[in-house]
Scaffold this motif. Structure first.
Motif, PDB file in Angstrom:
ATOM      1  N   PRO A 153     -30.100  78.910   4.482  1.00 30.11           N
ATOM      2  CA  PRO A 153     -30.185  80.367   4.578  1.00 30.11           C
ATOM      3  C   PRO A 153     -28.805  81.007   4.492  1.00 30.11           C
ATOM      4  CG  PRO A 153     -30.647  79.356   6.700  1.00 30.11           C
ATOM      5  CD  PRO A 153     -30.515  78.242   5.715  1.00 30.11           C
ATOM      6  N   TYR A 154     -28.765  82.207   3.938  1.00 36.93           N
ATOM      7  CA  TYR A 154     -27.517  82.966   3.911  1.00 36.93           C
ATOM      8  C   TYR A 154     -27.130  83.342   5.339  1.00 36.93           C
ATOM      9  CZ  TYR A 154     -24.199  86.718   3.276  1.00 36.93           C
ATOM     10  OH  TYR A 154     -23.082  87.511   3.363  1.00 36.93           O
ATOM     11  N   ILE A 155     -28.130  83.697   6.123  1.00 37.14           N
ATOM     12  CA  ILE A 155     -27.881  84.100   7.503  1.00 37.14           C
ATOM     13  C   ILE A 155     -29.102  83.767   8.359  1.00 37.14           C
ATOM     14  CG2 ILE A 155     -28.703  86.461   7.143  1.00 37.14           C
ATOM     15  CD1 ILE A 155     -26.583  87.416   9.116  1.00 37.14           C
ATOM     16  N   PHE A 186     -32.736  84.144   3.135  1.00 37.87           N
ATOM     17  CA  PHE A 186     -32.202  83.503   1.945  1.00 37.87           C
ATOM     18  C   PHE A 186     -32.009  84.578   0.886  1.00 37.87           C
ATOM     19  CE2 PHE A 186     -34.388  80.279   4.261  1.00 37.87           C
ATOM     20  CZ  PHE A 186     -33.732  79.087   4.004  1.00 37.87           C
ATOM     21  N   ILE A 187     -30.863  84.592   0.235  1.00 37.82           N
ATOM     22  CA  ILE A 187     -30.635  85.500  -0.886  1.00 37.82           C
ATOM     23  C   ILE A 187     -30.854  84.670  -2.138  1.00 37.82           C
ATOM     24  CG2 ILE A 187     -28.978  86.977  -2.055  1.00 37.82           C
ATOM     25  CD1 ILE A 187     -27.797  87.526   0.746  1.00 37.82           C
ATOM     26  N   ALA A 188     -31.922  85.017  -2.847  1.00 36.49           N
ATOM     27  CA  ALA A 188     -32.396  84.178  -3.948  1.00 36.49           C
ATOM     28  C   ALA A 188     -31.864  84.650  -5.294  1.00 36.49           C
ATOM     29  CB  ALA A 188     -33.917  84.189  -3.973  1.00 36.49           C
ATOM     30  N   ASP A 189     -31.581  83.686  -6.165  1.00 33.00           N
ATOM     31  CA  ASP A 189     -31.307  84.023  -7.559  1.00 33.00           C
ATOM     32  C   ASP A 189     -32.661  84.149  -8.263  1.00 33.00           C
ATOM     33  OD1 ASP A 189     -32.241  81.420  -8.194  1.00 33.00           O
ATOM     34  OD2 ASP A 189     -30.223  80.598  -8.364  1.00 33.00           O
ATOM     35  N   TRP A 190     -32.656  84.441  -9.544  1.00 35.05           N
ATOM     36  CA  TRP A 190     -33.926  84.704 -10.245  1.00 35.05           C
ATOM     37  C   TRP A 190     -34.836  83.476 -10.284  1.00 35.05           C
ATOM     38  CZ3 TRP A 190     -35.257  82.151 -14.720  1.00 35.05           C
ATOM     39  CH2 TRP A 190     -34.248  81.459 -15.387  1.00 35.05           C
ATOM     40  N   LYS A 191     -34.257  82.265 -10.350  1.00 33.29           N
ATOM     41  CA  LYS A 191     -35.080  81.044 -10.363  1.00 33.29           C
ATOM     42  C   LYS A 191     -35.750  80.825  -9.002  1.00 33.29           C
ATOM     43  CE  LYS A 191     -32.530  78.420 -13.832  1.00 33.29           C
ATOM     44  NZ  LYS A 191     -31.690  77.232 -14.073  1.00 33.29           N
ATOM     45  N   LEU A 237     -22.813  93.684  -0.677  1.00 37.22           N
ATOM     46  CA  LEU A 237     -23.303  92.690  -1.629  1.00 37.22           C
ATOM     47  C   LEU A 237     -22.172  91.932  -2.318  1.00 37.22           C
ATOM     48  CD1 LEU A 237     -26.341  94.635  -3.097  1.00 37.22           C
ATOM     49  CD2 LEU A 237     -26.311  92.895  -1.314  1.00 37.22           C
ATOM     50  N   ARG A 238     -20.976  92.521  -2.407  1.00 37.42           N
ATOM     51  CA  ARG A 238     -19.825  91.815  -2.987  1.00 37.42           C
ATOM     52  C   ARG A 238     -19.443  90.586  -2.160  1.00 37.42           C
ATOM     53  NH1 ARG A 238     -16.029  95.060  -6.493  1.00 37.42           N
ATOM     54  NH2 ARG A 238     -17.132  96.999  -6.865  1.00 37.42           N
ATOM     55  N   SER A 239     -19.766  90.628  -0.874  1.00 40.65           N
ATOM     56  CA  SER A 239     -19.389  89.514   0.012  1.00 40.65           C
ATOM     57  C   SER A 239     -20.327  88.315  -0.123  1.00 40.65           C
ATOM     58  CB  SER A 239     -19.370  89.982   1.458  1.00 40.65           C
ATOM     59  OG  SER A 239     -20.672  90.253   1.923  1.00 40.65           O
ATOM     60  N   ILE A 240     -21.417  88.495  -0.842  1.00 44.23           N
ATOM     61  CA  ILE A 240     -22.404  87.423  -0.992  1.00 44.23           C
ATOM     62  C   ILE A 240     -21.996  86.532  -2.157  1.00 44.23           C
ATOM     63  CG2 ILE A 240     -24.810  86.867  -1.509  1.00 44.23           C
ATOM     64  CD1 ILE A 240     -25.508  89.636  -0.289  1.00 44.23           C
ATOM     65  N   LYS A 241     -21.809  85.256  -1.864  1.00 42.04           N
ATOM     66  CA  LYS A 241     -21.456  84.303  -2.932  1.00 42.04           C
ATOM     67  C   LYS A 241     -22.727  83.830  -3.593  1.00 42.04           C
ATOM     68  CE  LYS A 241     -17.227  82.792  -0.803  1.00 42.04           C
ATOM     69  NZ  LYS A 241     -16.464  81.712  -0.219  1.00 42.04           N
ATOM     70  N   GLN A 242     -22.815  84.018  -4.878  1.00 39.81           N
ATOM     71  CA  GLN A 242     -23.986  83.580  -5.642  1.00 39.81           C
ATOM     72  C   GLN A 242     -23.798  82.147  -6.094  1.00 39.81           C
ATOM     73  OE1 GLN A 242     -26.801  85.373  -6.088  1.00 39.81           O
ATOM     74  NE2 GLN A 242     -25.913  86.964  -4.841  1.00 39.81           N
ATOM     75  N   ASN A 243     -24.899  81.416  -6.149  1.00 37.16           N
ATOM     76  CA  ASN A 243     -24.859  80.022  -6.623  1.00 37.16           C
ATOM     77  C   ASN A 243     -24.682  79.995  -8.118  1.00 37.16           C
ATOM     78  OD1 ASN A 243     -25.285  79.223  -4.023  1.00 37.16           O
ATOM     79  ND2 ASN A 243     -27.491  78.986  -4.265  1.00 37.16           N
TER      80      ASN A 243
END
Length: 115
Positions: free
Chosen positions: A94-96, A71-76, A109-115
């Motif tokens: 999960p991202y992957i 999982f690629i997590a945001d700060w929260k 990292l540019r390919s990762i869509k952030q929520n």
């Protein structure tokens, strides 16, 4: 008969238990420092949180077993997980989920869509 079963078990065991880890990497393809927060669930039930700041063009690599969820997590989400909470309970996906074909994969990292 017992020797045949033992021999067969000897051949099959490495296929199920001797599986090697998959190498997966994250590349900071931005011009600024990137705060990468990964929450990792390995198939054996262990949870790891990996947090790092990547400089531009820096690569961070991990060696993980097949079926590991990343999982690629945001700060929260990072703060929630760092308190010992399970982010899967929040309904995020999960991202992957690592497969054999991900070995030596480099994710920009540019390919990762952030929520």
């Amino acid at each position: 008969m017992n020797k045949a079963i033992l021999f067969l078990a000897f051949l099959i065991a490495p296929l199920t238990y001797g599986q090697e880890n998959i190498s997966i990497s994250f590349l900071n393809d931005y011009k600024d420092i990137y705060h990468l927060s990964l929450i990792i669930y390995t198939p054996d039930g262990k949870i790891q949180t990996r947090v790092s700041n990547l400089n531009p063009d820096q690569i961070k690599s991990y060696s993980l077993p097949v079926n590991t969820e990343i999982f690629i997590a945001d700060w929260k989400q990072e703060a929630y997980a760092m308190k010992g909470n399970d982010i899967k309970l929040t309904g995020v996906k999960p991202y992957i989920v690592i497969t054999d074909s991900d070995d030596r994969r480099v994710i920009g990292l540019r390919s990762i869509k952030q929520n």
